[in-house]
Design a protein around this motif. Sequence first.
Motif, mmCIF file in Angstrom:
data_model
loop_
_atom_site.group_PDB
_atom_site.id
_atom_site.type_symbol
_atom_site.label_atom_id
_atom_site.label_comp_id
_atom_site.label_asym_id
_atom_site.label_seq_id
_atom_site.Cartn_x
_atom_site.Cartn_y
_atom_site.Cartn_z
ATOM 1 N N SER A 289 0.847 -1.192 0.000
ATOM 2 C CA SER A 289 0.000 0.000 0.000
ATOM 3 C C SER A 289 0.882 1.242 0.000
ATOM 4 C CB SER A 289 -0.924 0.000 1.217
ATOM 5 O OG SER A 289 -0.169 0.003 2.414
ATOM 6 N N GLY A 290 0.265 2.407 -0.025
ATOM 7 C CA GLY A 290 1.052 3.629 -0.046
ATOM 8 C C GLY A 290 0.273 4.832 0.452
ATOM 9 N N GLU A 291 1.020 5.899 0.769
ATOM 10 C CA GLU A 291 0.421 7.163 1.205
ATOM 11 C C GLU A 291 1.193 8.322 0.584
ATOM 12 O OE1 GLU A 291 -1.191 6.231 5.700
ATOM 13 O OE2 GLU A 291 0.967 6.553 5.422
ATOM 14 N N TRP A 292 0.495 9.425 0.330
ATOM 15 C CA TRP A 292 1.109 10.642 -0.190
ATOM 16 C C TRP A 292 1.068 11.748 0.856
ATOM 17 C CZ3 TRP A 292 3.468 10.403 -4.734
ATOM 18 C CH2 TRP A 292 2.977 9.573 -5.752
ATOM 19 N N LEU A 293 2.057 12.621 0.834
ATOM 20 C CA LEU A 293 1.921 13.927 1.457
ATOM 21 C C LEU A 293 1.464 14.875 0.354
ATOM 22 C CD1 LEU A 293 5.043 14.284 3.816
ATOM 23 C CD2 LEU A 293 2.627 14.108 4.477
ATOM 24 N N VAL A 294 0.335 15.529 0.555
ATOM 25 C CA VAL A 294 -0.257 16.399 -0.464
ATOM 26 C C VAL A 294 -0.221 17.840 0.031
ATOM 27 C CG1 VAL A 294 -2.310 16.892 -1.843
ATOM 28 C CG2 VAL A 294 -1.780 14.527 -1.186
ATOM 29 N N CYS A 295 0.373 18.720 -0.758
ATOM 30 C CA CYS A 295 0.516 20.114 -0.364
ATOM 31 C C CYS A 295 -0.835 20.829 -0.399
ATOM 32 C CB CYS A 295 1.508 20.826 -1.273
ATOM 33 S SG CYS A 295 1.909 22.507 -0.750
ATOM 34 N N ASN A 296 -1.125 21.600 0.643
ATOM 35 C CA ASN A 296 -2.387 22.349 0.691
ATOM 36 C C ASN A 296 -2.171 23.850 0.557
ATOM 37 O OD1 ASN A 296 -1.559 23.361 3.248
ATOM 38 N ND2 ASN A 296 -2.440 21.567 4.277
ATOM 39 N N ASN A 297 -0.921 24.265 0.248
ATOM 40 C CA ASN A 297 -0.581 25.683 0.149
ATOM 41 C C ASN A 297 -0.392 26.068 -1.320
ATOM 42 O OD1 ASN A 297 0.703 28.226 0.160
ATOM 43 N ND2 ASN A 297 1.636 27.838 2.159
ATOM 44 N N ASP A 325 6.366 15.734 -6.781
ATOM 45 C CA ASP A 325 5.682 15.478 -8.049
ATOM 46 C C ASP A 325 4.612 16.514 -8.378
ATOM 47 O OD1 ASP A 325 4.754 14.172 -10.271
ATOM 48 O OD2 ASP A 325 4.349 12.276 -9.272
ATOM 49 N N THR A 326 4.828 17.287 -9.435
ATOM 50 C CA THR A 326 3.777 18.161 -9.961
ATOM 51 C C THR A 326 2.734 17.318 -10.681
ATOM 52 O OG1 THR A 326 5.216 20.082 -10.217
ATOM 53 C CG2 THR A 326 3.254 20.001 -11.613
ATOM 54 N N ARG A 327 1.484 17.511 -10.332
ATOM 55 C CA ARG A 327 0.392 16.755 -10.939
ATOM 56 C C ARG A 327 -0.709 17.722 -11.390
ATOM 57 N NH1 ARG A 327 -0.329 11.570 -9.469
ATOM 58 N NH2 ARG A 327 -1.679 11.630 -11.299
ATOM 59 N N ILE A 328 -1.414 17.333 -12.442
ATOM 60 C CA ILE A 328 -2.631 18.039 -12.852
ATOM 61 C C ILE A 328 -3.767 17.051 -12.658
ATOM 62 C CG2 ILE A 328 -3.849 19.291 -14.654
ATOM 63 C CD1 ILE A 328 -1.280 20.651 -13.761
ATOM 64 N N ILE A 329 -4.600 17.301 -11.656
ATOM 65 C CA ILE A 329 -5.689 16.379 -11.327
ATOM 66 C C ILE A 329 -7.014 17.122 -11.411
ATOM 67 C CG2 ILE A 329 -6.647 14.838 -9.573
ATOM 68 C CD1 ILE A 329 -3.823 14.409 -8.529
ATOM 69 N N ASN A 330 -7.853 16.675 -12.312
ATOM 70 C CA ASN A 330 -9.146 17.324 -12.550
ATOM 71 C C ASN A 330 -8.977 18.810 -12.851
ATOM 72 O OD1 ASN A 330 -10.420 14.845 -11.981
ATOM 73 N ND2 ASN A 330 -10.432 15.289 -9.795
ATOM 74 N N GLY A 331 -7.967 19.117 -13.661
ATOM 75 C CA GLY A 331 -7.730 20.488 -14.090
ATOM 76 C C GLY A 331 -7.031 21.369 -13.079
ATOM 77 N N LEU A 336 2.635 16.655 -4.807
ATOM 78 C CA LEU A 336 2.633 15.472 -3.951
ATOM 79 C C LEU A 336 4.068 15.062 -3.628
ATOM 80 C CD1 LEU A 336 -0.117 15.395 -5.630
ATOM 81 C CD2 LEU A 336 -0.047 12.932 -5.324
ATOM 82 N N PHE A 337 4.243 14.480 -2.459
ATOM 83 C CA PHE A 337 5.533 13.875 -2.124
ATOM 84 C C PHE A 337 5.294 12.473 -1.575
ATOM 85 C CE2 PHE A 337 8.878 12.683 0.862
ATOM 86 C CZ PHE A 337 9.971 12.740 0.012
ATOM 87 N N GLY A 338 6.156 11.567 -1.974
ATOM 88 C CA GLY A 338 6.050 10.181 -1.520
ATOM 89 C C GLY A 338 6.332 9.269 -2.704
ATOM 90 N N PRO A 339 5.668 8.132 -2.758
ATOM 91 C CA PRO A 339 4.739 7.656 -1.730
ATOM 92 C C PRO A 339 5.485 6.954 -0.596
ATOM 93 C CG PRO A 339 4.769 6.122 -3.562
ATOM 94 C CD PRO A 339 5.693 7.239 -3.933
ATOM 95 N N PHE A 340 4.871 6.974 0.573
ATOM 96 C CA PHE A 340 5.364 6.191 1.699
ATOM 97 C C PHE A 340 4.696 4.823 1.619
ATOM 98 C CE2 PHE A 340 5.581 10.629 2.942
ATOM 99 C CZ PHE A 340 6.889 10.729 3.389
#
Length: 531
Positions: A289-297, A325-331, A336-340
């Motif tokens: 399995s895995g987890e991400w740290l997702v930036c909220n700023n 990781d720069t991502r474009i999700i739903n526009g 994101l950083f990881g995955p752990f």
Amino acid sequence: MKRGISCLLCILILGSCTEKKSNPEETVDVVMVGGGIMSVTLANMLNELDPELSIVTYERLDAVGKESSSAWNNAGTGHSALCELNYTPELSNGTIDTHKAVEINESFEISKQFWSYLVSKGKIGPPKTFINPTPHMSFVIGDENVKYLKKRYLALQKEPLFTGMEFSDDQKQIKSWIPLVMDGRDPSQKVAATKIDIGTDVNYGSLTAELASNLLKAGKMKLELNHEVTNFKRNSDGTWKVYVKDLKNNTTKTIDAKFVFIGAGGATLPLLEKTHIPEAKGYGGFPVSGEWLVCNNPEIIAQHQAKVYGKASVGSPPMSVPHLDTRIINGKKELLFGPFAGFSSKFLKNGTWGDLPASFNFYNIRPMLEAGLDNVPLTKYLVQQVVLTPEQRLAALREYFPKAKMEDWDLKVAGQRVQVIKIDETTQGGILQFGTEVVTASDGSVAALLGASPGASTSVSIMLKVIEKCYKTKLETPQWQAKIKEMIPSYGQKLSDNIALANQIRKNDSEKLGIVWKEIYKDTIQQQKGH
């Protein structure tokens, strides 16, 4: 009198059997198990090759592309080995093995060809809904890692498909590429990075939805959501009876299929076992399995525009290679950083805790146990990851973003992967295999996809293998040959061996998909190979 009644019953039974068999809703050419990127890719390819094929897809969730293909569950890099260091290992003699990197890059080019073909026909798109240009970078810390990255860079300079890659061990230069990674870093620290602008970010959840929608709008595929395939039985004529459970009504029905593709992610292994084909014997699976740290700023997200991959820890699986990781999700742009990594006995994110123990059988118990004994470092790594504290995750992030603050990041559960365990043909023992594997019945009536990374990025080339094995006779016809070369112009050729063709195809695909390309110069490559 009794004989007359018996005859009447026989007539009624035979009559009802005949009626059931002739019902067009009960027999189809193709059944796809699972509504992920693999199934819908194969469905689209088969429809292009033969529009008359009847196709039914069964998905246990309420929409396609919500498990391993989902943007939040998938690394989404557009794996082309431009930045993933695990595809270019350093050998014992100190040289860099680029074989796997070139192979994966070729495979991603094949995927882009098929996507650009569908975009040009107006069947999917606009392309920015699923693919966007994003520089791919590798970043390492420490003298030994810097030496390795330099050797990797020089080795890849000899490969045409990696034209345009830059290398630097100068902190000032690297800061101009990725300011977040360098801001606040010790000026005396030894670092190095490579950068190549032809990289992409791919949202495979959106792409899956586009591919499914194409067939549904054209009436070329029937999609049954909230339906779970539970079993298979071989019919006397060589077709398959597929047992399907309606999860909303709790009812079960059957459908006959000439060909079955099992592309159900982690659920593929137990379903493959239920076919009882000889080729399925000996396979096992190990869930990760895995987890991400997702930036909220938003201010921090705006400062980073790249996929920055580092080196994996010893014993860790490829899906756990750390990346900012720069991502474009739903526009929307995300960071994101990881995955752990972690461990769960579930085979799917929406699976059950009993998935792993239920997968053991007489044929795979030995290879699964042996693979476990041979991969103690992986087990240790997973245990360490499971017990990580928030402060330890932040410390890992700060290796790539020195000024990271805990309040700017949220923890999000990522997807579930099942790594393949199989019998080693040499030792007859069990080995844990990272990557993907296609298992097919000898008569081509069943195919199943096991494994994980690079997975989605190489979906088209993997499905080509399925077609080559399961539709071999049809593929040899002039009609199918012409069509497949229209869909994938490089089919049957290696782009790394044909620079003119590679330039032509990359230019065309880049224009259709709105991504970056770099012309490959033949003279330069020949000169580099001469050295």
